[in-house]
Write a protein that holds these residues in place. Structure first.
Motif, mmCIF file in Angstrom:
data_model
loop_
_atom_site.group_PDB
_atom_site.id
_atom_site.type_symbol
_atom_site.label_atom_id
_atom_site.label_comp_id
_atom_site.label_asym_id
_atom_site.label_seq_id
_atom_site.Cartn_x
_atom_site.Cartn_y
_atom_site.Cartn_z
ATOM 1 N N VAL A 193 38.131 33.710 49.752
ATOM 2 C CA VAL A 193 36.720 33.882 49.403
ATOM 3 C C VAL A 193 36.299 35.345 49.516
ATOM 4 O O VAL A 193 35.437 35.819 48.773
ATOM 5 C CB VAL A 193 35.830 33.009 50.319
ATOM 6 C CG1 VAL A 193 34.355 33.223 50.014
ATOM 7 C CG2 VAL A 193 36.186 31.536 50.157
ATOM 8 N N LEU A 194 36.927 36.085 50.415
ATOM 9 C CA LEU A 194 36.493 37.429 50.784
ATOM 10 C C LEU A 194 36.480 38.449 49.644
ATOM 11 O O LEU A 194 35.749 39.448 49.745
ATOM 12 C CB LEU A 194 37.354 37.950 51.936
ATOM 13 C CG LEU A 194 36.684 38.963 52.860
ATOM 14 C CD1 LEU A 194 35.421 38.382 53.469
ATOM 15 C CD2 LEU A 194 37.652 39.407 53.943
ATOM 16 N N PRO A 195 37.256 38.301 48.575
ATOM 17 C CA PRO A 195 37.121 39.264 47.469
ATOM 18 C C PRO A 195 35.708 39.400 46.927
ATOM 19 O O PRO A 195 35.437 40.320 46.154
ATOM 20 C CB PRO A 195 38.076 38.697 46.414
ATOM 21 C CG PRO A 195 39.143 38.037 47.207
ATOM 22 C CD PRO A 195 38.435 37.430 48.383
ATOM 23 N N VAL A 196 34.812 38.497 47.325
ATOM 24 C CA VAL A 196 33.412 38.643 46.910
ATOM 25 C C VAL A 196 32.823 39.944 47.444
ATOM 26 O O VAL A 196 31.905 40.513 46.831
ATOM 27 C CB VAL A 196 32.588 37.428 47.389
ATOM 28 C CG1 VAL A 196 32.398 37.447 48.891
ATOM 29 C CG2 VAL A 196 31.243 37.386 46.692
ATOM 30 N N VAL A 197 33.343 40.462 48.566
ATOM 31 C CA VAL A 197 32.802 41.697 49.147
ATOM 32 C C VAL A 197 33.086 42.909 48.261
ATOM 33 O O VAL A 197 32.157 43.656 47.922
ATOM 34 C CB VAL A 197 33.335 41.908 50.576
ATOM 35 C CG1 VAL A 197 32.867 43.257 51.132
ATOM 36 C CG2 VAL A 197 32.859 40.780 51.490
ATOM 37 N N PRO A 198 34.354 43.186 47.857
ATOM 38 C CA PRO A 198 34.536 44.303 46.921
ATOM 39 C C PRO A 198 33.803 44.114 45.605
ATOM 40 O O PRO A 198 33.377 45.097 44.988
ATOM 41 C CB PRO A 198 36.062 44.355 46.716
ATOM 42 C CG PRO A 198 36.604 43.083 47.239
ATOM 43 C CD PRO A 198 35.643 42.632 48.290
ATOM 44 N N SER A 201 39.697 47.407 44.331
ATOM 45 C CA SER A 201 40.242 46.146 43.815
ATOM 46 C C SER A 201 41.760 46.036 43.874
ATOM 47 O O SER A 201 42.298 44.932 43.755
ATOM 48 C CB SER A 201 39.799 45.950 42.352
ATOM 49 O OG SER A 201 40.260 47.013 41.541
ATOM 50 N N ALA A 202 42.465 47.142 44.075
ATOM 51 C CA ALA A 202 43.923 47.110 43.949
ATOM 52 C C ALA A 202 44.593 46.239 44.999
ATOM 53 O O ALA A 202 45.616 45.587 44.725
ATOM 54 C CB ALA A 202 44.475 48.536 44.020
ATOM 55 N N MET A 203 44.053 46.195 46.222
ATOM 56 C CA MET A 203 44.709 45.463 47.308
ATOM 57 C C MET A 203 44.379 43.975 47.326
ATOM 58 O O MET A 203 45.053 43.205 48.012
ATOM 59 C CB MET A 203 44.330 46.082 48.659
ATOM 60 C CG MET A 203 45.070 47.360 48.991
ATOM 61 S SD MET A 203 46.871 47.165 48.970
ATOM 62 C CE MET A 203 47.090 45.916 50.233
ATOM 63 N N VAL A 204 43.374 43.561 46.587
ATOM 64 C CA VAL A 204 42.936 42.163 46.648
ATOM 65 C C VAL A 204 44.049 41.184 46.250
ATOM 66 O O VAL A 204 44.265 40.178 46.954
ATOM 67 C CB VAL A 204 41.677 41.956 45.791
ATOM 68 C CG1 VAL A 204 41.352 40.462 45.652
ATOM 69 C CG2 VAL A 204 40.494 42.694 46.402
#
Length: 323
Positions: free
Chosen positions: A209-214, A166-169
């Motif tokens: 939208v892509l943070p849904v993956v982590p 989560s740190a890079m999101v």
């Protein structure tokens, strides 16, 4: 009672309230830009904001109930000097709520930047800086959403796994907001072909939208309580290269050398992340091959055939590296 009060899921209440407040703030600000620069029909998006808030609230309710159950089981196990077998669920509504929230967000972001971003003044309070600040708050929402769904203590393996994913999101969100800044300059926007304009907007919106993956990876691993499958780990790394940093790097290179536009220093971040993740993938492949050779050696030893001289040297190297 003191330990229970410190660990009780009620401590997550300010986190959850902050998510609701930020979501409502973002919705109000984006609706303001749309109504001010287009028409009053965009007030209808208040309903979409309500849907996003409700999805968060349902996710929070379920996570609160499960975390409190885990807490009670943990306290009971400590009193009886046993180990608890109860653990929190995977919380699938967490990433579902992010999908609802992010889709409601990116539709309005695409409309604003494609249609009238160049009309927004930089020296006004509700100007370009406020717009960028509003969208970039999505990174804060992500971190708060993760924090509201786990009780992993600092320094534990689970907490380290959560931080790694989560740190890079938030930085990726900032990167996406930054790449859209070209649309504030009408001359710069007009210098880009229509296809390239939509490509920039598409890449930026995908990154929102892509943070849904982590979130899905954290859900599948029950927030670090279980190991992440190699396939999910590989997917997460490949997305960093080919969906996040690779396209952003390519866009900035085109803007720099083809369009003659000023580019952000975040281009260095894109280069570093592509190199770091690529090296990580290469080292992971070598480690996987070494482990397979080690497993073959152990199987040969169990069969009584013994390792070959070449494999004995390989086995020694693997053991030395692991040490």
């Amino acid at each position: 009672m003191k330990g229970q009060r410190l660990c009780d899921p009620v401590i997550f209440l300010p986190t959850r309230v902050a998510i609701i407040i930020i979501t409502m703030f973002q919705g109000c600000m984006l609706n303001y830009y749309l109504v001010h620069y287009k028409n009053h029909n965009w007030y209808a998006w208040i309903a979409a904001d309500v849907a996003a808030v409700l999805s968060f609230m349902v996710a929070f309710f379920i996570s609160y109930r499960e975390l409190k159950l885990v807490l009670r089981a943990s306290l009971s196990a400590k009193q009886h000097h046993t180990q608890t077998s109860v653990e929190a669920g995977s919380f699938p509504l967490m990433y579902f709520s992010w999908m609802v929230y992010s889709i409601v967000l990116v539709v309005r972001v695409a409309v604003i930047y494609q249609n009238f971003a160049y009309k927004i003044k930089i020296d006004e309070f509700f100007g370009t800086n406020m717009l960028k600040f509003t969208i970039a708050l999505s990174g804060v929402v992500f971190l708060l959403l993760v924090a509201a769904h786990h009780r992993a203590q600092p320094g534990t393996t689970a907490r380290n796994q959560i931080n790694l994913l989560s740190a890079m999101v938030p930085f990726d969100v900032i990167d996406a907001v930054d790449i859209l800044s070209i649309f504030f300059d009408k001359e710069g926007k007009d210098a880009m072909e229509s296809v390239f304009q939509w490509a920039v907007i598409a890449v930026a919106c995908i990154n929102l939208v892509l943070p849904v993956v982590p979130l899905m990876v954290l859900s599948k691993s029950r927030f670090g309580m279980h190991s992440i499958t190699p396939s999910l780990n590989m997917l997460h790394r490949l997305l960093h290269i080919f969906v996040i940093n690779g396209p952003l790097l390519a866009i900035r290179i085109i803007m720099w050398h083809r369009q003659g536009q000023e580019v952000s220093p975040l281009i260095v971040k894109n280069i570093v992340m592509v190199l770091v993740v690529s090296m990580d993938l290469y080292e992971s492949r070598d480690e996987r091959e070494d482990m397979e050779e080690l497993q073959e050696e152990e199987e040969e030893r169990d069969d009584g055939t013994g390792p070959s001289p070449r494999n004995s040297d390989t086995l020694a190297v693997v053991r030395y590296n692991n040490a």
